[in-house]
Design an enzyme around this catalytic site. Structure first.
Site, PDB file in Angstrom:
ATOM      1  N   LYS A  77       0.855  -1.188   0.000  1.00 27.33           N
ATOM      2  CA  LYS A  77       0.000   0.000   0.000  1.00 27.33           C
ATOM      3  C   LYS A  77       0.892   1.240   0.000  1.00 27.33           C
ATOM      4  CE  LYS A  77      -4.338   1.072   2.391  1.00 27.33           C
ATOM      5  NZ  LYS A  77      -5.033   0.893   3.657  1.00 27.33           N
TER       6      LYS A  77
HETATM    7  O1  G3P Z   1      -9.172   1.950   4.424  1.00 32.01           O
HETATM    8  C1  G3P Z   1      -8.923   3.231   4.917  1.00 32.01           C
HETATM    9  C2  G3P Z   1      -9.556   3.371   6.235  1.00 32.01           C
HETATM   10  O2  G3P Z   1      -8.885   2.616   7.184  1.00 32.01           O
HETATM   11  C3  G3P Z   1      -9.761   4.747   6.695  1.00 32.01           C
HETATM   12  O3  G3P Z   1     -10.939   4.691   7.394  1.00 32.01           O
HETATM   13  O4  G3P Z   1     -12.586   5.374   9.025  1.00 32.01           O
HETATM   14  O5  G3P Z   1     -10.172   6.038   9.295  1.00 32.01           O
HETATM   15  O6  G3P Z   1     -11.574   7.077   7.532  1.00 32.01           O
HETATM   16  P1  G3P Z   1     -11.347   5.859   8.372  1.00 32.01           P
END
Ligand code: G3P
Length: 218
Positions: free
Chosen positions: A87
């Protein structure tokens, strides 16, 4: 549509895997820290455990942001297990590294994508997956699902093989909307995946079937 789980929590990964619907896992440095996984040795061995459990599509994020360092770190991650997808953040050296990985047969997921222009660059550089963060876009008072539609449309225009991986999913409706928009993959918290199961009429209907069955047995 493929279902990935967005966590580094091994119990949650196992639960989604046992459900039989899991196609992969995404992690990031915040998710690893949340599980208390610190230090290179522990981080690497955690990735291997996830790969051994799920067997495919395990995104492991580089920390480096400079080209040579991204390549070195990505190669090390890719050597851990064939399921690893490196990634890489959407920065200038990240784009250059995506192209290097693509030319050298290492699978990649371009992360922290918030615009169609960024997604176009990721596809040009040969990323296997592109991760638009739809929940964070919604948080900023834009429409994350519209971005998914836009990227799916652009990739369709040119036949890019980069898979659109909707990330930062916050609820079951996000998953359904991303499926409608043609996302290739959704990476979701376990709670959002399990939320797809729920409908009050299912619960009411099942209760009625079971109580009628019990009456029939008396
Ligand atoms: O896949 C990306 C994710 O982990 C981000 O999620 O909820 O931190 O915006 P969030």
């Amino acid at each position: 549509m493929k279902f990935f789980i967005d966590t580094a929590n091994i119990d949650q990964i196992r639960e989604a895997h046992d459900l039989g619907i899991l196609d992969g896992v995404t992690t990031n440095p915040s998710l690893m820290a949340k599980e208390g996984i610190r230090g290179e040795e522990k981080i690497m061995s955690h990735y291997v455990s996830i790969c051994e459990l799920v067997g495919k599509n395990v995104s492991a994020e580089v920390i480096a942001t400079e080209f040579n360092e991204i390549v070195t770190e990505g190669k090390k991650l890719a050597e851990l297990h064939p399921a690893i997808v490196v990634k890489v953040p959407m920065v200038k050296d990240g784009v250059k590294a995506l192209k290097w990985f693509s030319d050298n047969g290492i699978k990649t997921n371009c992360t922290l994508v918030f615009s169609a222009g960024q997604a176009l660059l990721a596809a040009k550089a040969g990323a296997n997956f592109v991760s638009p963060f739809i929940g964070r876009i919604d948080d900023a008072n834009w429409d994350g699902v519209l971005l998914i539609e836009q990227i799916v449309h652009i990739y369709g225009n040119y036949g890019y093989r980069t898979e659109v991986l909707a990330a930062s999913i916050r609820n079951p409706l996000h998953i359904v909307k991303c499926a409608e928009a043609g996302a290739d993959v959704c990476t979701c918290p376990l709670e959002s995946i399990l939320g797809l199961l729920k409908h009050p009429l299912t619960d009411i209907g099942l209760e009625k079937f079971l109580s009628d069955h019990r009456k029939g047995q008396q």
